[in-house]
Structures are given as C-alpha cells and as structure tokens.
Design a protein around this motif. Structure first.
Motif, PDB file in Angstrom:
ATOM      1  N   PHE A  24      -1.870   2.020  -9.642  1.00  0.00           N
ATOM      2  CA  PHE A  24      -1.162   2.208  -8.495  1.00  0.00           C
ATOM      3  C   PHE A  24      -2.361   1.999  -7.179  1.00  0.00           C
ATOM      4  CE2 PHE A  24       2.285   5.187 -10.440  1.00  0.00           C
ATOM      5  CZ  PHE A  24       2.935   3.735 -10.977  1.00  0.00           C
ATOM      6  N   LEU A  25      -3.421   2.613  -7.366  1.00  0.00           N
ATOM      7  CA  LEU A  25      -4.517   2.609  -6.486  1.00  0.00           C
ATOM      8  C   LEU A  25      -4.780   1.213  -6.127  1.00  0.00           C
ATOM      9  CD1 LEU A  25      -6.586   5.816  -7.335  1.00  0.00           C
ATOM     10  CD2 LEU A  25      -5.374   5.599  -5.586  1.00  0.00           C
ATOM     11  N   GLU A  26      -4.924   0.348  -6.978  1.00  0.00           N
ATOM     12  CA  GLU A  26      -5.237  -1.065  -6.879  1.00  0.00           C
ATOM     13  C   GLU A  26      -4.182  -1.594  -5.906  1.00  0.00           C
ATOM     14  OE1 GLU A  26      -5.818  -2.840 -10.755  1.00  0.00           O
ATOM     15  OE2 GLU A  26      -7.867  -2.044 -10.988  1.00  0.00           O
ATOM     16  N   ILE A  27      -3.021  -1.427  -6.229  1.00  0.00           N
ATOM     17  CA  ILE A  27      -1.793  -1.725  -5.516  1.00  0.00           C
ATOM     18  C   ILE A  27      -1.935  -1.393  -4.027  1.00  0.00           C
ATOM     19  CG2 ILE A  27       0.633  -1.874  -5.120  1.00  0.00           C
ATOM     20  CD1 ILE A  27       1.002  -1.723  -8.285  1.00  0.00           C
ATOM     21  N   ILE A  28      -2.178  -0.003  -3.840  1.00  0.00           N
ATOM     22  CA  ILE A  28      -2.478   0.504  -2.519  1.00  0.00           C
ATOM     23  C   ILE A  28      -3.589  -0.077  -1.807  1.00  0.00           C
ATOM     24  CG2 ILE A  28      -2.936   2.306  -1.248  1.00  0.00           C
ATOM     25  CD1 ILE A  28      -1.748   4.130  -3.285  1.00  0.00           C
ATOM     26  N   ARG A  29      -4.557  -0.437  -2.337  1.00  0.00           N
ATOM     27  CA  ARG A  29      -5.835  -1.221  -1.891  1.00  0.00           C
ATOM     28  C   ARG A  29      -5.340  -2.690  -1.652  1.00  0.00           C
ATOM     29  NH1 ARG A  29     -10.988  -2.510  -5.418  1.00  0.00           N
ATOM     30  NH2 ARG A  29      -9.341  -3.854  -6.266  1.00  0.00           N
ATOM     31  N   GLU A  30      -4.754  -3.537  -2.401  1.00  0.00           N
ATOM     32  CA  GLU A  30      -4.324  -4.786  -2.239  1.00  0.00           C
ATOM     33  C   GLU A  30      -3.412  -4.990  -0.810  1.00  0.00           C
ATOM     34  OE1 GLU A  30      -1.685  -8.260  -4.023  1.00  0.00           O
ATOM     35  OE2 GLU A  30      -2.123  -6.622  -5.405  1.00  0.00           O
ATOM     36  N   HIS A  31      -2.497  -3.887  -0.612  1.00  0.00           N
ATOM     37  CA  HIS A  31      -1.519  -3.887   0.453  1.00  0.00           C
ATOM     38  C   HIS A  31      -2.339  -3.554   1.828  1.00  0.00           C
ATOM     39  CE1 HIS A  31       2.371  -4.799  -1.238  1.00  0.00           C
ATOM     40  NE2 HIS A  31       2.068  -4.093  -2.114  1.00  0.00           N
ATOM     41  N   ALA A  32      -3.158  -2.369   1.565  1.00  0.00           N
ATOM     42  CA  ALA A  32      -4.122  -2.014   2.682  1.00  0.00           C
ATOM     43  C   ALA A  32      -4.976  -3.267   3.154  1.00  0.00           C
ATOM     44  CB  ALA A  32      -4.979  -0.725   2.240  1.00  0.00           C
ATOM     45  N   ALA A  33      -5.568  -4.091   2.341  1.00  0.00           N
ATOM     46  CA  ALA A  33      -6.269  -5.190   2.629  1.00  0.00           C
ATOM     47  C   ALA A  33      -5.453  -6.316   3.387  1.00  0.00           C
ATOM     48  CB  ALA A  33      -6.975  -5.828   1.394  1.00  0.00           C
ATOM     49  N   ARG A  34      -4.230  -6.365   2.870  1.00  0.00           N
ATOM     50  CA  ARG A  34      -3.290  -7.268   3.388  1.00  0.00           C
ATOM     51  C   ARG A  34      -2.986  -6.849   4.981  1.00  0.00           C
ATOM     52  NH1 ARG A  34       2.985  -8.635   1.424  1.00  0.00           N
ATOM     53  NH2 ARG A  34       3.544 -10.279   3.331  1.00  0.00           N
ATOM     54  N   LEU A  35      -2.678  -5.402   5.092  1.00  0.00           N
ATOM     55  CA  LEU A  35      -2.538  -4.994   6.512  1.00  0.00           C
ATOM     56  C   LEU A  35      -3.955  -5.377   7.144  1.00  0.00           C
ATOM     57  CD1 LEU A  35      -0.637  -1.326   5.863  1.00  0.00           C
ATOM     58  CD2 LEU A  35       0.104  -3.513   7.053  1.00  0.00           C
ATOM     59  N   GLY A  36      -5.251  -5.202   6.701  1.00  0.00           N
ATOM     60  CA  GLY A  36      -6.342  -5.250   7.446  1.00  0.00           C
ATOM     61  C   GLY A  36      -6.497  -6.745   7.881  1.00  0.00           C
ATOM     62  N   ARG A  37      -5.970  -7.682   6.997  1.00  0.00           N
ATOM     63  CA  ARG A  37      -5.826  -9.316   7.113  1.00  0.00           C
ATOM     64  C   ARG A  37      -5.203  -9.502   8.526  1.00  0.00           C
ATOM     65  NH1 ARG A  37      -5.981  -9.742   1.544  1.00  0.00           N
ATOM     66  NH2 ARG A  37      -3.901 -10.385   1.699  1.00  0.00           N
ATOM     67  N   LEU A  38      -3.968  -8.873   8.297  1.00  0.00           N
ATOM     68  CA  LEU A  38      -2.826  -9.213   9.465  1.00  0.00           C
ATOM     69  C   LEU A  38      -3.435  -8.591  10.661  1.00  0.00           C
ATOM     70  CD1 LEU A  38       0.003 -10.368   9.958  1.00  0.00           C
ATOM     71  CD2 LEU A  38       0.860  -8.015   9.179  1.00  0.00           C
ATOM     72  N   THR A  39      -3.952  -7.334  10.803  1.00  0.00           N
ATOM     73  CA  THR A  39      -4.397  -6.839  11.774  1.00  0.00           C
ATOM     74  C   THR A  39      -5.518  -7.663  12.487  1.00  0.00           C
ATOM     75  OG1 THR A  39      -3.896  -4.798  10.942  1.00  0.00           O
ATOM     76  CG2 THR A  39      -5.341  -4.740  13.120  1.00  0.00           C
ATOM     77  N   ASP A  40      -6.735  -8.342  11.610  1.00  0.00           N
ATOM     78  CA  ASP A  40      -7.554  -8.904  12.154  1.00  0.00           C
ATOM     79  C   ASP A  40      -7.175 -10.265  12.670  1.00  0.00           C
ATOM     80  OD1 ASP A  40      -9.227  -7.133  11.403  1.00  0.00           O
ATOM     81  OD2 ASP A  40      -9.827  -7.994   9.475  1.00  0.00           O
TER      82      ASP A  40
END
Length: 575
Positions: A391-407
């Motif tokens: 679950f934490l890996e999934i949360i990290r993956e979606h957080a990274a996706r949010l980061g890429r989108l924000t960047d």
C-alpha cells in the motif's frame, strides 16, 4: 449644322452693320431727293415770279411762242399755248395732265412724273392766269429730273463707297472682336470639360477686367475648391478602404433592396469568394446561410442592431459573432454586417474547460488512491507487513505521479510566461540526438524495436539550450516507443533545409487520426487516454515540447496516418 459662336457673332455684327448702312442709304436718298425737289420747286417758283413780272400776250400765237422760247433759255420747259421744247402741232392735248387739272381747280398744280412727250421724268409747276377774253390760261414750267437723279446717283455712289469702307473696317473689327471673344469662351468651355474629366489645372490669368475675366476667376476658384474637396473625399475614401480592407473582421454593406453594396477582403475570404463577385449581387447569391441572412433582414426591418453567433465552413468550422446594424443616410437605408471571428476564443474556452476538467481528473485519481490506501493503513492494515508495504508503494507511486504532474504544470506555466530559465549556446546537432538515442535504445530493446539514426555529416550548428532540446527529442522518442507495436521501427533523421535544421522522429506505430492532429499539442489531450495513463503519461509532454521549440524560434509539426505511423518534425534555425 450647328454654327460656332465665332461665326454667329461675326455674322450678327455684319448683318447689323449692313442693316444700318442700308437704312442710312435709304434715308439719305429720300432726304436728298426731297431736298432736290424742294430746290427745283423753288427755282420754278422764281421763274414763275418772272412770268408774273413779264406775262406773255396770250392772244398772239407768235409772240407767245417767242416768249416761251425766251423763258426756256433758263433751262426749264415752258408749256402754254406754245411749248419751249416741242412743236405744239405735234403734241397731244395736255389738258388732262394732273398738274394742269390741279392748276385749273386750285390755281396751282404740282407733279413729278414721266413725260411721254420728251421721254424723261420732269418736275412740273403749273399756275392758272386770267386772260382778257375771260378764259383762263395755264402756264406750266418743268425742270428735268436727270440732273437730280445724276446728283443723287453720284451722292449714293460716294455714300456706298464710304459705307463699304466703313463696313470693311467695322466688319474686320467685329471679326477680330468676335474671334477674341469666342476664343476666350472656347477656353472657358475647354476648362469646364477638363474639370469634368478631373483635371483641375487653373486657367491662366486674363488682363481684361470684363465679365469673362471675372467668370474665369470664379471658375478657377470653383475648380480649386472642387479639387480640394475631391482630394479630401478621396483621401477619406482611401483611408476608409484601407481600414476596412486591413480589418480582420469581415464587413459588408447591404442595401434596402438586399444587394451587397460593399464587402472587404476578410468578408470574401470568410465566404470563399472574390470582392468583384460580391458587390452588386443579391444577398442570397452571396450569403447562402439562412441564419446569417435572417440577421440582416431583422436589422433592415426592425431598424435596430441585432447580434447572433453562426458557424461557417466545413470541415474546419469557424465560429463568428455576427452584428448587423441599420444605416440611414437621408432617403437611403441599408445595414452594415460585421463578422468577428471568435473561433480561437471558443477554442480557448473549450481548452480552458478541458484543462479544468482534465486537471481535476488527473489530480482526483492519484489523490483518491492515496487517500484510500492511507485510510486502509490507518484502519489496521498498517499491522500487516506484507500489505502495508504494497500500500505504501502504491501511495508513493501516485505521489510521484502528482509530483510529475505538478512539475509539468509549473514548467508549462513558466514557459508560457517567458520565465523559464534556459542556457543558450552554440551546439552541434549530435549533442542533442546522441544522449536521447542511447536512452531510447534501452527502452526499445524489450519491445524489439529497431532504432535508426540518419544524420547528415555537414549539418550546421545551432544555438539553443541542450538540456531543453534533449527534453523535446526525448519526449518524442518516448511517445514513439510507447505507441509503436513490438517489432516496429523508429527513425531519427537530421537534415538541413534552407536556413533551418530539421530533426524528425518517425515510427511505424498506430498513427493519429487526421481530425485529432490539430489538438494533440493541447494540454492533457490524449488520443488514447487509457493507454496514456497506463504508461504513466501526464498529457502535457507534447504541449511542453511545442512551447520549448517555439522558445528556440522554431516550430513542431506532425504528419500521421492511422495504422502506418507518425512523423514529428522539429524545425530549428541554424546558428
């Protein structure tokens, strides 16, 4: 045949002069004849007084004949019982002559007539005298008119000679005057014709101070004002035509009879016709859209401005805001139609709506996943080491996706605002291509994709930010890898085209539909949204790539065919 003014004036002057001379001749002849007759009668009366002083012996025929001969020596003809010119035996009875009858009746008779006896005209004076026998006797004196006629003819000859000289002098003067006058009038006529043809050169000034000179000055002033007014109107018309012609909005003027009176180039381009084919034609022949015709008719009928929005053109539809305003000029009515292209505005509104929807959707999916898995962990899954880690890996993956989108959003906003920092320098094309190709080879290997580089050896250098250009090319190569089926081919080409360097990426992938090609550079636009999210794309890559290329003074284009692949080309100016 229409006579020229010169001949009209000349013939009029000559006719007047001839009439005056004829009248003078007739009046002088009558006056002179009257004066000569008066002098003749005065001479006859003088001789009559001589007769009274020395009367003849009327009873003695021989003495009477001698007396008549004596008196006839004065140049007059004497007729009594004898005649000073003819033999009484050969003469007819003169008792019936008018002067004799008048003398017998009134005591004195006068006449001017032709004498059948002497075969010439005579002036007669007869007077009645008493005789001792009691029967009256008439003594008639006569003077010939030949001298009078001769003197009159001589006088008339001199008069006609003088009149002819006067006629020639006056006629010559009249001809010169009429020629000068007609010449001046001809110049005024020619000047009026020139003014009518648009030639406003002034007449040369005239020294004469008469009415024609005043007329010439008035015409010069009129021509000057006309020239100034026409120049002003022409300048205003040219300015108006230039303004209307350079307007991006389509403008047309429609008359009350629903005929197109004027249209600019933008209006004709909108309808796909030529200005020469629009003006003067009926409205329905030029505009074949009922909604557009209805807007104009409402403006003509209601005498108030009307607005509407219509979509014209196919297959590339364009949206126009239509305004029709009535125009009244004295008795003329009509309407002005203005077409304002709001296609880009509507597109931007659609892009804004799509952007808001896409951003909301893009953020909602990872945020929902993060929130859901975080709540699951907090609900007790945290105690399960195996699931909690996943679950934490999934949360990290979606957080990274949010980061890429924000960047990407931040980068795109900085590019559009012109605030993205870039380090421009002169670099070779190989510095951009080689790192991207090496990275792509690692991605293409598992899919068994063939990657080929075709670059000319004599390519000029270019000026730009190597890292940003590598970002553009890497994005294009990533898309080529993602959308090319296994076993496909990717080709990177670099060539020179005029003063530009063209770097293209071609693939044998699934291709892009023609209708979608204009929108693939929009933010968050995906041809295959599900697959894009599956491979982790944000939908901003091509939009960022296009803005980066434009920041380098270049352009990014696409050519694609469904099922046969796509070619993205980057055009950059050479250094």
């Amino acid at each position: 045949m229409r006579l020229r003014l010169f001949w009209k004036l000349a013939l009029t002057y000559l006719l007047l002069l001839f009439s005056v001379l004829l009248a003078v001749d007739l009046y002088a002849a009558r006056t002179l004849r009257r004066d000569y007759l008066r002098a003749a009668y005065e001479q006859l009366e003088s001789l009559e007084r001589l007769v009274q002083a020395r009367p003849p012996a009327f009873e003695q025929a021989e003495a009477l004949r001698l007396w008549a001969d004596w008196l006839g020596r004065s140049g007059v003809r004497v007729t009594v019982l004898a005649d000073s010119v003819e033999d009484p035996a050969n003469m007819e009875n003169h008792g019936s002559r008018p002067e004799i009858q008048e003398a017998l009746a009134r005591g004195e008779g006068r006449a001017v007539r032709y004498s059948a006896t002497v075969k010439r005209a005579l002036v007669y004076l007869a007077r009645r005298y008493p005789t001792p026998s009691g029967a009256p006797v008439v003594v008639r004196l006569a003077l010939p008119l030949a001298e009078i006629d001769q003197a009159l003819a001589e006088l008339r000859w001199q008069l006609w000679l003088a009149s002819l000289v006067a006629l020639l002098l006056a006629g010559g003067t009249a001809l010169l005057f009429s020629r000068a006058l007609s010449g001046r009038i001809e110049r005024l006529k020619e000047f009026s014709r020139r003014v009518a043809d648009g030639d406003f050169r002034p007449l040369p000034p005239e020294g004469a101070g008469d009415e024609l000179a005043e007329l010439a000055r008035a015409l010069n002033e009129t021509a000057r004002r006309l020239d100034r007014g026409i120049r002003s109107l022409t300048d205003e018309r040219n300015r108006s035509a230039a303004i209307l012609g350079s307007m991006v909005e389509g403008v047309a003027v429609v008359g009350a009879d629903e005929r197109v009176l004027f249209c600019n180039q933008a209006f004709c381009e909108t309808l796909g016709t030529e200005p020469a084919l629009c003006q003067g034609r009926p409205l329905l022949e030029v505009i074949r859209r009922p909604e557009l015709v209805e807007v104009i008719r409402r403006a003509l009928a209601a005498s108030q401005s009307t607005t509407s929005e219509v979509t014209l053109g196919a297959p590339a539809a364009r949206t126009f805001a239509v305004t029709a305003a009535p125009v009244r000029a004295e008795e003329t009515t009509g309407a002005v139609l203005v077409l304002h292209d709001i296609t880009e505005l509507r597109r931007l509104e659609r892009v804004r709506r799509d952007f808001v929807a896409n951003v909301s959707h893009e953020f909602k999916t990872p945020l929902t996943a993060i929130q859901g898995f975080a709540e699951t962990l907090l609900s007790g899954a945290l105690e399960d080491p195996k699931n909690s880690r996943r679950f934490l890996e999934i949360i990290r993956e979606h957080a990274a996706r949010l980061g890429r989108l924000t960047d990407d959003l931040m980068k795109l906003s900085l590019i559009e605002a012109g605030k993205l920092e870039m380090e421009f320098r002169v670099l070779g094309v190989a510095e951009v291509i080689e790192p991207c190709v090496e990275t792509t080879r690692l991605q293409a290997g598992p899919k068994q994709l063939t990657l080929v580089v075709e670059a000319a050896s004599d390519l000029p250098r270019l000026r730009g930010d190597a890292r940003r250009l590598q970002e553009v090319l890497q994005n294009l190569l990533d898309n080529a890898v993602q959308y090319t089926p296994p076993g496909g081919r990717i080709t990177v080409r670099a060539a020179r085209q005029d003063a530009q360097i063209v770097v293209s990426v071609s693939d044998t992938g699934i291709g892009i539909p023609h209708a979608e090609q204009e929108r693939i550079f929009e933010r968050f636009y995906r041809v295959d949204a599900a697959r894009s999210r599956e491979v982790g794309g944000t939908g901003l890559g091509l939009s960022i790539a296009k803005h980066l290329v434009e920041a380098h003074g270049g352009r990014l284009t696409v050519e694609s065919e469904v099922g046969r692949g796509s070619t993205f080309s980057v055009f950059l100016p050479a250094a």
